[in-house]
Design a protein around this motif. Structure first.
Motif, PDB file in Angstrom:
ATOM      1  N   LEU A 187      32.834  29.794  68.674  1.00 36.16           N
ATOM      2  CA  LEU A 187      33.675  28.718  68.170  1.00 36.16           C
ATOM      3  C   LEU A 187      35.089  28.738  68.729  1.00 36.16           C
ATOM      4  CD1 LEU A 187      32.487  28.677  64.446  1.00 36.16           C
ATOM      5  CD2 LEU A 187      31.877  27.083  66.269  1.00 36.16           C
ATOM      6  N   THR A 188      35.407  29.727  69.550  1.00 36.45           N
ATOM      7  CA  THR A 188      36.694  29.740  70.246  1.00 36.45           C
ATOM      8  C   THR A 188      36.468  30.307  71.642  1.00 36.45           C
ATOM      9  OG1 THR A 188      37.489  32.004  69.799  1.00 36.45           O
ATOM     10  CG2 THR A 188      37.746  30.371  68.036  1.00 36.45           C
ATOM     11  N   GLU A 189      37.467  30.094  72.502  1.00 34.34           N
ATOM     12  CA  GLU A 189      37.375  30.607  73.875  1.00 34.34           C
ATOM     13  C   GLU A 189      37.473  32.128  73.921  1.00 34.34           C
ATOM     14  OE1 GLU A 189      41.633  29.985  72.809  1.00 34.34           O
ATOM     15  OE2 GLU A 189      39.784  28.803  72.633  1.00 34.34           O
ATOM     16  N   ALA A 220      40.309  25.377  61.395  1.00 34.29           N
ATOM     17  CA  ALA A 220      41.606  25.448  60.721  1.00 34.29           C
ATOM     18  C   ALA A 220      42.160  26.863  60.774  1.00 34.29           C
ATOM     19  CB  ALA A 220      41.467  24.986  59.276  1.00 34.29           C
ATOM     20  N   MET A 221      41.280  27.859  60.575  1.00 37.52           N
ATOM     21  CA  MET A 221      41.713  29.254  60.632  1.00 37.52           C
ATOM     22  C   MET A 221      42.119  29.666  62.035  1.00 37.52           C
ATOM     23  SD  MET A 221      40.863  32.594  61.491  1.00 37.52           S
ATOM     24  CE  MET A 221      39.112  32.886  61.540  1.00 37.52           C
ATOM     25  N   THR A 222      41.401  29.179  63.047  1.00 38.20           N
ATOM     26  CA  THR A 222      41.712  29.536  64.429  1.00 38.20           C
ATOM     27  C   THR A 222      43.117  29.094  64.806  1.00 38.20           C
ATOM     28  OG1 THR A 222      39.385  29.406  65.066  1.00 38.20           O
ATOM     29  CG2 THR A 222      41.009  29.198  66.829  1.00 38.20           C
ATOM     30  N   GLY A 223      43.511  27.911  64.379  1.00 39.31           N
ATOM     31  CA  GLY A 223      44.887  27.473  64.571  1.00 39.31           C
ATOM     32  C   GLY A 223      45.271  27.192  66.011  1.00 39.31           C
ATOM     33  N   ASN A 224      44.358  26.614  66.787  1.00 37.15           N
ATOM     34  CA  ASN A 224      44.722  26.263  68.166  1.00 37.15           C
ATOM     35  C   ASN A 224      45.864  25.255  68.198  1.00 37.15           C
ATOM     36  OD1 ASN A 224      42.942  27.968  69.478  1.00 37.15           O
ATOM     37  ND2 ASN A 224      41.299  26.449  69.601  1.00 37.15           N
ATOM     38  N   ASP A 225      45.923  24.379  67.193  1.00 39.33           N
ATOM     39  CA  ASP A 225      47.022  23.417  67.144  1.00 39.33           C
ATOM     40  C   ASP A 225      48.361  24.127  66.976  1.00 39.33           C
ATOM     41  OD1 ASP A 225      46.141  24.242  64.611  1.00 39.33           O
ATOM     42  OD2 ASP A 225      46.946  22.455  63.626  1.00 39.33           O
ATOM     43  N   VAL A 226      48.356  25.244  66.254  1.00 41.82           N
ATOM     44  CA  VAL A 226      49.571  26.027  66.079  1.00 41.82           C
ATOM     45  C   VAL A 226      49.981  26.659  67.409  1.00 41.82           C
ATOM     46  CG1 VAL A 226      50.635  27.934  64.838  1.00 41.82           C
ATOM     47  CG2 VAL A 226      48.943  26.493  63.690  1.00 41.82           C
ATOM     48  N   ALA A 227      48.999  27.258  68.094  1.00 45.35           N
ATOM     49  CA  ALA A 227      49.286  27.926  69.367  1.00 45.35           C
ATOM     50  C   ALA A 227      49.767  26.944  70.427  1.00 45.35           C
ATOM     51  CB  ALA A 227      48.041  28.666  69.852  1.00 45.35           C
ATOM     52  N   GLU A 228      49.239  25.726  70.400  1.00 46.51           N
ATOM     53  CA  GLU A 228      49.591  24.737  71.418  1.00 46.51           C
ATOM     54  C   GLU A 228      50.958  24.109  71.189  1.00 46.51           C
ATOM     55  OE1 GLU A 228      46.376  22.028  71.139  1.00 46.51           O
ATOM     56  OE2 GLU A 228      44.925  23.371  72.125  1.00 46.51           O
ATOM     57  N   GLY A 280      51.309  32.648  69.368  1.00 46.22           N
ATOM     58  CA  GLY A 280      50.266  32.707  70.377  1.00 46.22           C
ATOM     59  C   GLY A 280      48.886  32.409  69.823  1.00 46.22           C
ATOM     60  N   THR A 281      47.908  32.405  70.727  1.00 43.17           N
ATOM     61  CA  THR A 281      46.526  32.179  70.315  1.00 43.17           C
ATOM     62  C   THR A 281      46.076  33.241  69.320  1.00 43.17           C
ATOM     63  OG1 THR A 281      46.045  31.194  72.455  1.00 43.17           O
ATOM     64  CG2 THR A 281      44.169  31.899  71.150  1.00 43.17           C
ATOM     65  N   ALA A 282      46.510  34.488  69.543  1.00 44.56           N
ATOM     66  CA  ALA A 282      46.153  35.570  68.625  1.00 44.56           C
ATOM     67  C   ALA A 282      47.397  36.204  68.006  1.00 44.56           C
ATOM     68  CB  ALA A 282      45.334  36.632  69.355  1.00 44.56           C
ATOM     69  N   THR A 336      37.169  41.031  65.747  1.00 46.54           N
ATOM     70  CA  THR A 336      36.333  40.596  66.870  1.00 46.54           C
ATOM     71  C   THR A 336      34.964  40.227  66.336  1.00 46.54           C
ATOM     72  OG1 THR A 336      37.474  42.104  68.384  1.00 46.54           O
ATOM     73  CG2 THR A 336      35.342  41.229  69.100  1.00 46.54           C
ATOM     74  N   VAL A 337      34.571  38.978  66.536  1.00 50.05           N
ATOM     75  CA  VAL A 337      33.250  38.529  66.096  1.00 50.05           C
ATOM     76  C   VAL A 337      32.213  39.021  67.096  1.00 50.05           C
ATOM     77  CG1 VAL A 337      31.798  36.553  65.532  1.00 50.05           C
ATOM     78  CG2 VAL A 337      34.245  36.489  65.013  1.00 50.05           C
ATOM     79  N   THR A 338      31.286  39.852  66.631  1.00 50.57           N
ATOM     80  CA  THR A 338      30.273  40.422  67.534  1.00 50.57           C
ATOM     81  C   THR A 338      28.918  39.746  67.403  1.00 50.57           C
ATOM     82  OG1 THR A 338      29.685  42.159  65.943  1.00 50.57           O
ATOM     83  CG2 THR A 338      31.432  42.662  67.536  1.00 50.57           C
ATOM     84  N   ARG A 339      28.634  39.146  66.236  1.00 47.98           N
ATOM     85  CA  ARG A 339      27.361  38.437  66.036  1.00 47.98           C
ATOM     86  C   ARG A 339      27.599  37.246  65.115  1.00 47.98           C
ATOM     87  NH1 ARG A 339      22.988  41.559  67.953  1.00 47.98           N
ATOM     88  NH2 ARG A 339      21.701  39.783  67.356  1.00 47.98           N
ATOM     89  N   ARG A 340      26.757  36.214  65.259  1.00 49.57           N
ATOM     90  CA  ARG A 340      26.820  35.076  64.343  1.00 49.57           C
ATOM     91  C   ARG A 340      25.439  34.455  64.206  1.00 49.57           C
ATOM     92  NH1 ARG A 340      31.091  31.966  66.061  1.00 49.57           N
ATOM     93  NH2 ARG A 340      32.389  32.929  64.439  1.00 49.57           N
ATOM     94  N   GLY A 341      25.104  34.047  62.981  1.00 50.10           N
ATOM     95  CA  GLY A 341      23.849  33.359  62.721  1.00 50.10           C
ATOM     96  C   GLY A 341      24.018  32.328  61.627  1.00 50.10           C
ATOM     97  N   ASN A 342      23.242  31.264  61.702  1.00 47.72           N
ATOM     98  CA  ASN A 342      23.248  30.209  60.683  1.00 47.72           C
ATOM     99  C   ASN A 342      21.862  30.100  60.054  1.00 47.72           C
ATOM    100  OD1 ASN A 342      25.899  29.598  61.435  1.00 47.72           O
ATOM    101  ND2 ASN A 342      25.265  27.979  62.857  1.00 47.72           N
ATOM    102  N   PHE A 343      21.816  29.854  58.746  1.00 50.08           N
ATOM    103  CA  PHE A 343      20.541  29.847  58.024  1.00 50.08           C
ATOM    104  C   PHE A 343      20.566  28.783  56.924  1.00 50.08           C
ATOM    105  CE2 PHE A 343      21.322  34.013  59.762  1.00 50.08           C
ATOM    106  CZ  PHE A 343      20.097  34.371  60.331  1.00 50.08           C
ATOM    107  N   LEU A 344      19.410  28.267  56.610  1.00 49.19           N
ATOM    108  CA  LEU A 344      19.213  27.386  55.467  1.00 49.19           C
ATOM    109  C   LEU A 344      18.652  28.207  54.319  1.00 49.19           C
ATOM    110  CD1 LEU A 344      18.842  24.622  53.989  1.00 49.19           C
ATOM    111  CD2 LEU A 344      16.587  24.491  55.093  1.00 49.19           C
TER     112      LEU A 344
END
Length: 429
Positions: A144-146, A380-388, A393-395, A405-413
């Motif tokens: 979800l982010t670069e 909203a949490m990432t805040g790229n608009d703030v960094a730009e 900064g970005t971080a 650091t996000v190492t894994r992600r999964g989505n489920f119903l």
């Protein structure tokens, strides 16, 4: 730390965490012997009175003096796959449902007993020709982010087991996959073996004192800085009642999966060396909440004095001004921008810390009506608009991103209970 099988050299609570992390028959036996658990009542034979919402936990968990829901202390995530490339049949569904009913008879449905949910990934539903109805907002997991490059969890099924007692989640896991004949005085007549294959397991804990007792891991300074009464590694309270979506708000409103919800799981590695060794207390408060909280000294200790509202809603409109003037913007302050038109939150967090792999981590588990609500909150949490648009900064000084650091992600119903066992995409057809 000693082996949990011996039960020597570590505190009772640290021992329970270690037993959950190891799992298996020996950990269950040692934990049952040492953990001071009451006689846990069994569940009823007739569960027709149980709520259709799998995620309806709040009515059977405790609340603190401020009305905040208190989550179960011990957690296991069991990932499972359907063997082969085919679709499940009715016989398999009946076996899985029988196994889940067995767990419900084994332990009472509450935090002292056992709470659990069963979720299904987009990959699971890809096995079928039919598509999920539009009322289900399930998406493929993605970065979800670069700055992210997580491995994506595409296992078919995830079972989330939770209890205040380590022996309960260990025993439930063992019974589910076919490794026990008896549990809590109940005969285990059904399990998922042959229909589902275990692919992975992850573990964790949350609650006052548990992070401090389990901070001798990678990512935490050797000085053991985690406050003794903190419920999470970063040292502050979380899950304020007024900053959480309600179970009703995160439930799917219509269609065959009405009463279900979507679940997002991110495995996050924490690096808190700078957080505790270089950052001041004031900077930590500003980064976690907002600069105004730090300047006005609103947060005492872990933040329990805030009651049932972190107060960051008052800071949400000041994100750009704070970033420009203070050079810092708060994590919760940014997240508070993702709200409904009536100013209510859109996501319900049920995350917990972890020492999986010997490193400090966080299993960020969120429930929301649609995965799009999680994506909106994360943006909203990432805040790229703030960094730009500011010097932040970005971080750097942009909330708490630099420590995670996000190492894994999964989505489920998470389907409603009537469709929780190997559902088709169109159970109403």
């Amino acid at each position: 730390m000693t082996d949990p099988a011996s039960g020597r050299g570590i505190s009772r609570r640290e021992f329970a965490k270690a037993a959950v992390a190891i799992g298996g028959a020996s950990a269950f036996a040692a934990c049952t012997e040492r953990e001071r658990a009451p006689d846990i009542p069994t569940g009823p034979d007739d569960v027709s009175g149980y709520p259709e919402r799998q995620h309806a936990w709040n009515e059977v968990t405790a609340t603190d003096e401020h009305g905040n829901d208190v989550p179960p202390r011990h957690h296991v995530l069991v990932f499972l796959n359907v063997p082969g490339d085919g679709t499940p049949d009715d016989e398999g569904r009946e076996q899985v449902e029988a196994a889940l009913r067995n767990l419900e008879r084994t332990y009472r449905r509450d935090a002292e007993g056992l709470l659990f949910t069963v979720g299904y990934s987009p990959a699971y539903f890809d096995r079928f020709d039919a598509a999920l109805p539009e009322s289900v907002g399930l998406q493929e997991p993605r970065a979800l982010t670069e700055l992210e490059d997580p491995e994506l969890d595409r296992q078919d099924v995830v079972v989330h087991l939770a209890s205040d007692y380590a022996q309960v989640v260990i025993g439930a896991e063992e019974a589910l996959v076919g490794n026990r004949d008896e549990l809590n005085g109940v005969e285990i007549t059904d399990d998922v073996s042959g229909v589902l294959e275990k692919a992975d397991r992850r573990t964790g804990f949350i609650g006052d004192g548990l992070p401090a007792e389990n901070q001798d891991v990678e990512g935490i300074p050797d000085s053991e800085p985690v406050p003794e009464d903190a419920p999470l590694y970063m040292g502050f309270e979380s899950g304020f009642e007024k900053n959480q979506a309600s179970e009703d708000r995160v439930s799917i409103a219509e269609g065959p999966f009405a009463g279900g919800t979507t679940q997002q799981l991110s495995k996050i590695r924490l690096n808190l060396q700078q957080w505790y060794e270089q950052d001041s207390r004031e900077h930590r408060v500003a980064s976690m909440f907002c600069p105004a909280h730090a300047e006005e000294d609103r947060v005492e200790g872990t933040g329990e004095n805030l009651g049932n509202d972190s107060g960051v809603g008052d800071c949400a409109e000041d994100v750009m001004d704070d970033a420009s003037e203070s050079g810092v913007v708060g994590h919760a302050q940014k997240v508070a921008r993702a709200r409904d038109d009536d100013d209510s939150p859109i996501m319900l967090r049920r995350d917990f810390d972890s020492t999986d792999g010997g490193a400090a981590g966080l299993h960020f588990l969120s429930l929301q009506r649609s995965i799009a609500d999680f994506v909106e909150t994360r943006e909203a949490m990432t805040g790229n608009d703030v960094a730009e648009n500011t010097a932040v900064g970005t971080a750097t000084n942009n909330g708490i991103k630099r420590y995670m650091t996000v190492t894994r992600r999964g989505n489920f119903l998470l389907p409603p209970r009537p469709h929780r066992s190997l559902p088709t995409p169109r159970p109403d057809a």
